[in-house]
Design a protein around this motif. Structure first.
Motif, PDB file in Angstrom:
ATOM      1  N   LYS A 175       0.837  -1.212   0.000  1.00 36.30           N
ATOM      2  CA  LYS A 175       0.000   0.000   0.000  1.00 36.30           C
ATOM      3  C   LYS A 175       0.867   1.256   0.000  1.00 36.30           C
ATOM      4  CE  LYS A 175      -3.999  -2.072   2.297  1.00 36.30           C
ATOM      5  NZ  LYS A 175      -4.864  -2.085   3.510  1.00 36.30           N
ATOM      6  N   GLY A 176       1.972   1.229   0.773  1.00 35.33           N
ATOM      7  CA  GLY A 176       2.837   2.397   0.796  1.00 35.33           C
ATOM      8  C   GLY A 176       3.503   2.656  -0.544  1.00 35.33           C
ATOM      9  N   CYS A 177       4.008   1.618  -1.180  1.00 38.86           N
ATOM     10  CA  CYS A 177       4.649   1.792  -2.495  1.00 38.86           C
ATOM     11  C   CYS A 177       3.640   2.241  -3.533  1.00 38.86           C
ATOM     12  CB  CYS A 177       5.308   0.479  -2.923  1.00 38.86           C
ATOM     13  SG  CYS A 177       6.771   0.028  -1.972  1.00 38.86           S
ATOM     14  N   GLN A 178       2.432   1.698  -3.465  1.00 35.10           N
ATOM     15  CA  GLN A 178       1.410   2.086  -4.431  1.00 35.10           C
ATOM     16  C   GLN A 178       1.026   3.550  -4.272  1.00 35.10           C
ATOM     17  OE1 GLN A 178       0.557  -0.045  -6.799  1.00 35.10           O
ATOM     18  NE2 GLN A 178      -0.646   1.566  -7.787  1.00 35.10           N
ATOM     19  N   SER A 179       0.955   4.027  -3.039  1.00 34.46           N
ATOM     20  CA  SER A 179       0.615   5.441  -2.818  1.00 34.46           C
ATOM     21  C   SER A 179       1.721   6.355  -3.360  1.00 34.46           C
ATOM     22  CB  SER A 179       0.389   5.691  -1.330  1.00 34.46           C
ATOM     23  OG  SER A 179       1.597   5.513  -0.598  1.00 34.46           O
ATOM     24  N   LEU A 180       2.971   5.910  -3.241  1.00 33.26           N
ATOM     25  CA  LEU A 180       4.070   6.713  -3.781  1.00 33.26           C
ATOM     26  C   LEU A 180       4.061   6.719  -5.298  1.00 33.26           C
ATOM     27  CD1 LEU A 180       6.973   5.668  -1.369  1.00 33.26           C
ATOM     28  CD2 LEU A 180       5.779   7.872  -1.431  1.00 33.26           C
ATOM     29  N   LEU A 181       3.698   5.586  -5.912  1.00 34.20           N
ATOM     30  CA  LEU A 181       3.641   5.543  -7.369  1.00 34.20           C
ATOM     31  C   LEU A 181       2.516   6.425  -7.897  1.00 34.20           C
ATOM     32  CD1 LEU A 181       4.252   1.736  -8.128  1.00 34.20           C
ATOM     33  CD2 LEU A 181       5.835   3.637  -8.454  1.00 34.20           C
ATOM     34  N   CYS A 184      12.358   2.763  -1.027  1.00 32.72           N
ATOM     35  CA  CYS A 184      13.440   1.806  -0.778  1.00 32.72           C
ATOM     36  C   CYS A 184      13.256   1.124   0.573  1.00 32.72           C
ATOM     37  CB  CYS A 184      14.789   2.526  -0.842  1.00 32.72           C
ATOM     38  SG  CYS A 184      16.203   1.463  -0.468  1.00 32.72           S
ATOM     39  N   SER A 185      12.895   1.902   1.589  1.00 35.09           N
ATOM     40  CA  SER A 185      12.690   1.324   2.917  1.00 35.09           C
ATOM     41  C   SER A 185      11.502   0.375   2.929  1.00 35.09           C
ATOM     42  CB  SER A 185      12.495   2.443   3.942  1.00 35.09           C
ATOM     43  OG  SER A 185      13.633   3.272   4.001  1.00 35.09           O
ATOM     44  N   LEU A 186      10.436   0.727   2.246  1.00 42.99           N
ATOM     45  CA  LEU A 186       9.274  -0.159   2.156  1.00 42.99           C
ATOM     46  C   LEU A 186       9.652  -1.482   1.479  1.00 42.99           C
ATOM     47  CD1 LEU A 186       6.549   2.461   1.184  1.00 42.99           C
ATOM     48  CD2 LEU A 186       6.510   1.038   3.234  1.00 42.99           C
ATOM     49  N   CYS A 187      10.456  -1.405   0.440  1.00 44.34           N
ATOM     50  CA  CYS A 187      10.871  -2.627  -0.254  1.00 44.34           C
ATOM     51  C   CYS A 187      11.785  -3.484   0.621  1.00 44.34           C
ATOM     52  CB  CYS A 187      11.572  -2.275  -1.569  1.00 44.34           C
ATOM     53  SG  CYS A 187      10.455  -1.668  -2.850  1.00 44.34           S
ATOM     54  N   ILE A 188      12.638  -2.842   1.414  1.00 46.48           N
ATOM     55  CA  ILE A 188      13.520  -3.595   2.310  1.00 46.48           C
ATOM     56  C   ILE A 188      12.704  -4.389   3.328  1.00 46.48           C
ATOM     57  CG2 ILE A 188      15.197  -3.328   4.180  1.00 46.48           C
ATOM     58  CD1 ILE A 188      16.421  -1.021   2.575  1.00 46.48           C
ATOM     59  N   ILE A 234       9.524  -6.792  -6.425  1.00 48.83           N
ATOM     60  CA  ILE A 234      10.318  -5.562  -6.537  1.00 48.83           C
ATOM     61  C   ILE A 234      10.151  -4.932  -7.913  1.00 48.83           C
ATOM     62  CG2 ILE A 234      12.665  -4.632  -6.468  1.00 48.83           C
ATOM     63  CD1 ILE A 234      13.376  -6.829  -4.521  1.00 48.83           C
ATOM     64  N   LEU A 235      10.060  -5.781  -8.947  1.00 49.16           N
ATOM     65  CA  LEU A 235       9.943  -5.244 -10.307  1.00 49.16           C
ATOM     66  C   LEU A 235       8.640  -4.477 -10.520  1.00 49.16           C
ATOM     67  CD1 LEU A 235      11.401  -8.229 -12.348  1.00 49.16           C
ATOM     68  CD2 LEU A 235      12.415  -5.964 -12.076  1.00 49.16           C
ATOM     69  N   GLN A 236       7.664  -4.645  -9.637  1.00 44.04           N
ATOM     70  CA  GLN A 236       6.449  -3.841  -9.733  1.00 44.04           C
ATOM     71  C   GLN A 236       6.738  -2.362  -9.449  1.00 44.04           C
ATOM     72  OE1 GLN A 236       2.742  -5.708  -7.936  1.00 44.04           O
ATOM     73  NE2 GLN A 236       4.328  -6.978  -6.979  1.00 44.04           N
ATOM     74  N   TYR A 237       7.689  -2.118  -8.574  1.00 40.46           N
ATOM     75  CA  TYR A 237       7.974  -0.747  -8.141  1.00 40.46           C
ATOM     76  C   TYR A 237       9.280  -0.221  -8.724  1.00 40.46           C
ATOM     77  CZ  TYR A 237       4.661  -2.762  -4.878  1.00 40.46           C
ATOM     78  OH  TYR A 237       3.583  -3.413  -4.339  1.00 40.46           O
ATOM     79  N   TYR A 238      10.156  -1.101  -9.170  1.00 37.02           N
ATOM     80  CA  TYR A 238      11.392  -0.725  -9.870  1.00 37.02           C
ATOM     81  C   TYR A 238      11.486  -1.564 -11.145  1.00 37.02           C
ATOM     82  CZ  TYR A 238      12.902   1.537  -5.519  1.00 37.02           C
ATOM     83  OH  TYR A 238      12.997   2.342  -4.409  1.00 37.02           O
ATOM     84  N   PRO A 239      10.772  -1.157 -12.202  1.00 39.67           N
ATOM     85  CA  PRO A 239      10.732  -1.988 -13.422  1.00 39.67           C
ATOM     86  C   PRO A 239      12.098  -2.172 -14.086  1.00 39.67           C
ATOM     87  CG  PRO A 239       8.994  -0.325 -13.437  1.00 39.67           C
ATOM     88  CD  PRO A 239       9.921   0.035 -12.317  1.00 39.67           C
ATOM     89  N   LYS A 240      13.005  -1.216 -13.901  1.00 38.73           N
ATOM     90  CA  LYS A 240      14.329  -1.304 -14.511  1.00 38.73           C
ATOM     91  C   LYS A 240      15.349  -1.725 -13.458  1.00 38.73           C
ATOM     92  CE  LYS A 240      13.335   2.315 -17.911  1.00 38.73           C
ATOM     93  NZ  LYS A 240      13.765   3.627 -18.474  1.00 38.73           N
TER      94      LYS A 240
END
Length: 310
Positions: free
Chosen positions: A60-66, A82-86, A105-111
């Motif tokens: 939810k946190g990563c999605q809100s940032l995206l 980055c902290s959310l992914c860790i 991870i590739l959902q939030y960092y595709p490259k």
């Protein structure tokens, strides 16, 4: 999977430290929701051990940032993501769902070349621990050979991790040699140590290839290779004894049943009934001795009797 790696635990500590040291005014207006979810996810992971809920908060946190990526401050948003992914990586690993880490991870960092160094470090260590280094082979190569990443301060550390935990275990010695030569972030001493380790691993692989495998259709050969000379001689004696017993058994099988039963009865009589140590055999032996003397007296006169030794 229970992962007690000090690197992962320190990463979680850093993630929570980011929250404690950040005042609301220093965060982007779009970041408070993600920051609150990060703190909640860290508590669920470390204190409550509710790993599924921790992953849910991180998503939810990563999605809100995206969703608010264009309106937020880049620096604070990247640190939060980055902290959310860790925290999410650690939670997935604790649930033994390490196969989902890379797609997650590739959902939030595709490259992969744009991954934060700490995330790549955790992925290399995690897949090395579960003995699946090939999963991060392509991702790590994309990050290391990306030109802008080679100027980062922790590039040398990631190059060493990628070499020791991915390339060498997979036997990619040519790629390892090229990485050592092209990595300018490594000191001369570090390069020499990596070259030494590379040569040792290559020697081990060559020895493993030269060892002749034992054919699967002859499994008894592997047992003989593990036995010493004395054990092999004992094994041969046992094999010969087995053949003799099989031959005797085949010979006895041709005897008539009645004769076999009579022989067994006589053997039982001799062993059990004529046992001198048995009290029940004394009258029988005494009577048998009397009959022997009577027969001897009847057949031979006293002058021709052969001497009897008791």
């Amino acid at each position: 999977m229970r992962n007690d790696s000090s690197v992962m635990l320190s990463a979680i500590t850093r993630a929570r430290g980011l929250l404690r040291s950040s005042e609301p005014g220093l965060l982007s207006p779009a970041a408070p929701q993600a920051a609150s979810l990060l703190e909640e996810a860290a508590e669920l992971l470390v204190l409550d051990r509710d790993f599924a809920a921790a992953v849910d908060r991180c998503e939810k946190g990563c999605q809100s940032l995206l969703e608010q990526e264009g309106d937020s401050d880049g620096s604070s948003s990247e640190d939060l993501k980055c902290s959310l992914c860790i925290v999410g990586i650690q939670a997935l690993a604790e649930m033994d769902r390490w196969r989902e880490v890379l797609p997650w991870i590739l959902q939030y960092y595709p490259k992969p070349e744009c991954w934060p160094p700490k995330i790549l470090e955790l992925c290399i260590l995690l897949h090395s621990k579960v003995e699946e280094p090939h999963v991060v082979l392509e991702v790590g190569g994309d990050w290391l050979y990306y030109p802008s990443n080679q100027n980062l301060s922790n590039y040398g550390l990631l190059a060493q991790l990628y070499l020791f935990h991915v390339l060498l275990p997979l036997g990619h010695f040519s790629a390892a040699e090229g990485l050592i030569q092209d990595c300018k972030a490594l000191s001369q001493e570090q390069q020499e140590d990596m070259h030494k380790t590379l040569q040792e691993k290559k020697h081990q692989w060559l020895q493993k290839d030269e060892t002749p495998p034992v054919p699967e259709e002859h499994p008894e050969i592997s047992w003989k290779l593990q036995l010493g000379s004395a054990s092999q001689r004992m094994l041969n004696v046992l094999v010969q004894l087995r053949r003799v017993l099989e031959s005797l058994a085949s010979q006895f099988s041709f005897l008539p049943f009645k004769k076999t039963l009579l022989v067994a009865f006589l053997l039982c009589l001799i062993v059990v009934r004529l046992d001198p140590a048995s009290p029940t055999s004394l009258p029988f032996l005494y009577r048998l001795t009397q009959l022997f003397h009577q027969a001897r007296s009847a057949l031979f006169p006293s002058s021709r009797r052969p001497p009897v030794q008791d």
